[in-house]
Scaffold this active site. Structure first.
Site, PDB file in Angstrom:
ATOM      1  N   ARG A 176    -170.415   3.735  99.549  1.00 32.30           N
ATOM      2  CA  ARG A 176    -171.434   4.689  99.125  1.00 32.30           C
ATOM      3  C   ARG A 176    -170.981   6.104  99.431  1.00 32.30           C
ATOM      4  O   ARG A 176    -170.519   6.381 100.533  1.00 32.30           O
ATOM      5  CB  ARG A 176    -172.764   4.395  99.832  1.00 32.30           C
ATOM      6  CG  ARG A 176    -173.971   4.941  99.098  1.00 32.30           C
ATOM      7  CD  ARG A 176    -175.268   4.463  99.704  1.00 32.30           C
ATOM      8  NE  ARG A 176    -175.460   3.023  99.635  1.00 32.30           N
ATOM      9  CZ  ARG A 176    -176.641   2.426  99.808  1.00 32.30           C
ATOM     10  NH1 ARG A 176    -177.710   3.157 100.065  1.00 32.30           N
ATOM     11  NH2 ARG A 176    -176.746   1.112  99.738  1.00 32.30           N
TER      12      ARG A 176
ATOM     13  N   SER B  28    -178.765   2.718  95.461  1.00 35.25           N
ATOM     14  CA  SER B  28    -180.099   2.305  95.886  1.00 35.25           C
ATOM     15  C   SER B  28    -181.064   3.489  95.877  1.00 35.25           C
ATOM     16  O   SER B  28    -181.358   4.040  94.834  1.00 35.25           O
ATOM     17  CB  SER B  28    -180.017   1.645  97.266  1.00 35.25           C
ATOM     18  OG  SER B  28    -181.261   1.138  97.660  1.00 35.25           O
ATOM     19  N   HIS B  29    -181.526   3.893  97.072  1.00 40.33           N
ATOM     20  CA  HIS B  29    -182.544   4.941  97.170  1.00 40.33           C
ATOM     21  C   HIS B  29    -181.949   6.316  97.449  1.00 40.33           C
ATOM     22  O   HIS B  29    -182.687   7.285  97.586  1.00 40.33           O
ATOM     23  CB  HIS B  29    -183.519   4.599  98.295  1.00 40.33           C
ATOM     24  CG  HIS B  29    -182.854   4.473  99.635  1.00 40.33           C
ATOM     25  ND1 HIS B  29    -182.271   3.300 100.054  1.00 40.33           N
ATOM     26  CD2 HIS B  29    -182.637   5.378 100.616  1.00 40.33           C
ATOM     27  CE1 HIS B  29    -181.740   3.492 101.251  1.00 40.33           C
ATOM     28  NE2 HIS B  29    -181.945   4.745 101.621  1.00 40.33           N
TER      29      HIS B  29
ATOM     30  N   LYS C 129    -172.214  -2.450  95.724  1.00 45.13           N
ATOM     31  CA  LYS C 129    -172.592  -3.607  96.528  1.00 45.13           C
ATOM     32  C   LYS C 129    -171.822  -4.801  95.975  1.00 45.13           C
ATOM     33  O   LYS C 129    -171.947  -5.115  94.787  1.00 45.13           O
ATOM     34  CB  LYS C 129    -174.099  -3.858  96.449  1.00 45.13           C
ATOM     35  CG  LYS C 129    -174.945  -2.749  97.062  1.00 45.13           C
ATOM     36  CD  LYS C 129    -176.430  -3.086  96.972  1.00 45.13           C
ATOM     37  CE  LYS C 129    -177.284  -2.006  97.626  1.00 45.13           C
ATOM     38  NZ  LYS C 129    -178.742  -2.308  97.560  1.00 45.13           N
TER      39      LYS C 129
ATOM     40  N   ASP D 261    -187.697   0.375  94.806  1.00 44.02           N
ATOM     41  CA  ASP D 261    -186.693   1.403  95.073  1.00 44.02           C
ATOM     42  C   ASP D 261    -185.757   1.527  93.875  1.00 44.02           C
ATOM     43  O   ASP D 261    -185.950   0.873  92.847  1.00 44.02           O
ATOM     44  CB  ASP D 261    -185.947   1.121  96.378  1.00 44.02           C
ATOM     45  CG  ASP D 261    -185.121  -0.152  96.341  1.00 44.02           C
ATOM     46  OD1 ASP D 261    -185.304  -0.977  95.426  1.00 44.02           O
ATOM     47  OD2 ASP D 261    -184.270  -0.334  97.242  1.00 44.02           O
TER      48      ASP D 261
ATOM     49  N   ASP E 164    -182.719   0.620  92.942  1.00 42.09           N
ATOM     50  CA  ASP E 164    -182.041  -0.538  92.331  1.00 42.09           C
ATOM     51  C   ASP E 164    -182.955  -1.754  92.276  1.00 42.09           C
ATOM     52  O   ASP E 164    -182.514  -2.848  91.940  1.00 42.09           O
ATOM     53  CB  ASP E 164    -180.726  -0.850  93.038  1.00 42.09           C
ATOM     54  CG  ASP E 164    -180.888  -1.154  94.520  1.00 42.09           C
ATOM     55  OD1 ASP E 164    -181.890  -0.714  95.121  1.00 42.09           O
ATOM     56  OD2 ASP E 164    -180.009  -1.829  95.093  1.00 42.09           O
TER      57      ASP E 164
ATOM     58  N   ASP F 274    -184.380  -3.751  94.334  1.00 33.96           N
ATOM     59  CA  ASP F 274    -184.238  -4.977  95.129  1.00 33.96           C
ATOM     60  C   ASP F 274    -185.257  -5.031  96.257  1.00 33.96           C
ATOM     61  O   ASP F 274    -185.396  -6.048  96.928  1.00 33.96           O
ATOM     62  CB  ASP F 274    -182.811  -5.145  95.668  1.00 33.96           C
ATOM     63  CG  ASP F 274    -182.381  -4.031  96.613  1.00 33.96           C
ATOM     64  OD1 ASP F 274    -183.075  -2.991  96.679  1.00 33.96           O
ATOM     65  OD2 ASP F 274    -181.338  -4.197  97.273  1.00 33.96           O
ATOM     66  N   ARG F 275    -185.996  -3.924  96.485  1.00 33.50           N
ATOM     67  CA  ARG F 275    -187.066  -3.911  97.485  1.00 33.50           C
ATOM     68  C   ARG F 275    -188.388  -3.605  96.802  1.00 33.50           C
ATOM     69  O   ARG F 275    -188.438  -2.801  95.877  1.00 33.50           O
ATOM     70  CB  ARG F 275    -186.802  -2.845  98.556  1.00 33.50           C
ATOM     71  CG  ARG F 275    -185.647  -3.170  99.467  1.00 33.50           C
ATOM     72  CD  ARG F 275    -185.534  -2.141 100.570  1.00 33.50           C
ATOM     73  NE  ARG F 275    -185.196  -0.826 100.073  1.00 33.50           N
ATOM     74  CZ  ARG F 275    -185.459   0.314 100.720  1.00 33.50           C
ATOM     75  NH1 ARG F 275    -186.102   0.288 101.870  1.00 33.50           N
ATOM     76  NH2 ARG F 275    -185.091   1.469 100.202  1.00 33.50           N
TER      77      ARG F 275
ATOM     78  N   HIS G  50    -187.028  -5.888 102.478  1.00 34.37           N
ATOM     79  CA  HIS G  50    -186.054  -6.804 101.880  1.00 34.37           C
ATOM     80  C   HIS G  50    -186.553  -8.224 102.141  1.00 34.37           C
ATOM     81  O   HIS G  50    -186.879  -8.571 103.278  1.00 34.37           O
ATOM     82  CB  HIS G  50    -184.670  -6.629 102.514  1.00 34.37           C
ATOM     83  CG  HIS G  50    -183.910  -5.450 102.012  1.00 34.37           C
ATOM     84  ND1 HIS G  50    -183.329  -5.416 100.766  1.00 34.37           N
ATOM     85  CD2 HIS G  50    -183.621  -4.259 102.594  1.00 34.37           C
ATOM     86  CE1 HIS G  50    -182.710  -4.258 100.593  1.00 34.37           C
ATOM     87  NE2 HIS G  50    -182.878  -3.530 101.679  1.00 34.37           N
TER      88      HIS G  50
END
Length: 454
Positions: free
Chosen positions: A15, A99-100, A109, A243, A245, A247-248, A331
């Site tokens: 990242r 992500s965020h 990832k 978020d 991407d 995933d949360r 998560h």
């Protein structure tokens, strides 16, 4: 470019800022190294809506193909959609997302076949070493027979798989506001929620990696404000925020009040235990509410406590054969989803639980929200170890108080507990406290902060 990989290769992913810290040339080297380290003959690659994502993703694909790996590109997707593809196709995978993080960031990832995580101890360190070597010596020559690059649609299959894991047949009509934060939830929600008896009120569904409305990080309360206002204004039954991407997932009730991720963990744990005949192991990290292990035991399950961090959760999921795991950071991990995390599946559980009865969400989750919590409080300190030692000295030997060192220092009594743990990347100590009531929690929190900030 000259790149400092120590700045962009983190514990679990890559990242950094594009193009200052990394670019498409470097993405190509990561693709080549990923193919080498995983020894993959084929991989799957996806990306989010950030402006830099398509180019970085394609460069990575070319790098892997140059090492002889066939590449399936699934294009725009959420991170858990990439995990779905890795699991369903049984291929190593790479997801391009930060992500965020703010718009100028991007990341990768990575996972092995079956969505098994790639972290420092499971291949990421070797990938970094290869990339550093090639930055010095130049990229390796393509193999004699490079891999092919093709594309595949997975959104419908991903949505169908998620819906197969939750009984949605008894869901009554619900009105739900969803804040996608201009992230990938705007891409996945319409397909996943299709054909359910829902009136969907979309917020910020336009895919826009510059995040014009608010950061796509619902863990920060400031980014939930729009959703909290909109839910009661619409007379909706609940609100869900994803978020960047997707995933949360974060949930707010019909009054616009946030539902604790610990309460969501407990609710989903109870449902997953019921789905598995009232037995099974459930993983929770050590700063989730005491409600979680209590509910797990009440429903016939075995709770297992872990350190904070998805690599620890996934390792324990694999070791124990756990059916579900949850974290305070929203998560949620499922055995039937290759032990990977998917906020979308957790959201479907919440919809099924609310829609399967006539009460409100606030009434439903009250049974899963039994204690007063402080949330995570960060303090900047020069001497992390010294401050933790001071807390140990203050509490060690007190009647009815126990200490443990699983992750930082946890101090526990019958009616309260708190955990203090150091940040791995910043000079911070993170405090989480919980107690039977607000007054006790505030007293314990303030005592701990006084020592931390002395």
């Amino acid at each position: 470019m000259t790149a400092d990989l120590s700045q962009i290769v983190k514990a679990y992913d890559v990242r950094g800022v594009v193009p200052d810290q990394w670019d498409e040339t470097l993405a190509g080297l990561f693709g080549a190294a990923f193919a080498e380290v995983t020894e993959a003959t084929a991989i799957v690659v996806g990306h989010d809506m950030r402006p830099s994502s398509p180019g970085l993703s394609r460069a990575f694909a070319r790098g892997a193909a140059d090492r002889g790996a066939d590449v399936t590109e699934i294009g725009l997707c959420s991170t858990d959609q990439l995990y779905y593809a890795s699991g369903a196709l049984d291929l190593p995978g790479a997801m391009f997302t930060a992500s965020h993080n703010p718009a100028q960031y991007n990341g990768i990832k990575m996972c092995r076949a079956g969505a098994a995580p790639v972290g420092q101890d499971t291949g990421l360190a070797q990938i970094r070493e290869l990339v550093e070597e090639w930055l010095e010596s130049g990229a390796p020559e393509p193999v004699a027979e490079p891999g092919a690059i093709d594309s595949r649609e997975t959104l419908e299959d991903y949505a169908a798989h998620l819906r197969s894991l939750v009984d949605l047949t008894a869901v009554r009509p619900l009105k739900v506001v969803v804040d996608a934060g201009n992230g990938m939830g705007g891409h996945t929600v319409p397909t996943v929620f299709a054909d359910l008896p829902l009136t969907l009120v979309p917020m910020y569904f336009e895919l826009d990696g510059t995040f014009p409305n608010h950061e796509a990080n619902p863990l920060d309360p400031a980014n939930l404000v729009d959703l909290q206002k909109r839910v009661p204004a619409e007379g909706a039954d609940l609100g869900i925020a994803f978020d960047g991407d997707a995933d949360r997932c974060f949930v707010v009730d019909e009054n616009g009040d946030p539902v604790s991720p610990s309460a969501v963990t407990a609710l989903v744990a109870a449902r997953e235990l019921a789905r598995n005949g009232g037995a099974g192991t459930v993983i929770h990290n050590l700063i989730t509410s005491r409600t979680v292990p209590e509910v797990v035991r009440e429903h016939g399950g075995t709770p297992v406590r872990t350190r904070v961090g998805h690599s620890f959760i996934k390792a324990e999921m694999a070791r124990t054969g756990a059916i579900f795991g949850g974290e305070h950071s929203a998560h949620y991990y499922f055995k039937d989803f290759w032990n990977a995390d998917t906020g979308m599946l957790a959201a479907l559980h919440v919809l099924a639980a609310l829609g399967g009865q006539q009460g409100t969400l606030s009434a439903l989750v009250a049974q899963y929200d039994r204690y007063a919590g402080s949330g995570e409080i960060n303090s900047t300190v020069a001497d992390q170890a010294g401050r933790i030692a001071a807390i140990r000295a203050a509490y060690e030997g007190r009647d009815g108080v126990t200490l443990d060192d699983l992750d930082g220092l946890t101090v526990s009594a019958a009616d309260w507990w708190f955990n203090v743990r150091p940040s791995n990347t910043e000079p911070l100590l993170r405090l989480n406290a919980e107690a039977k009531d607000e007054a006790t929690m505030a007293a314990i929190r303030d005592d701990a902060l006084a020592i931390i900030r002395a």
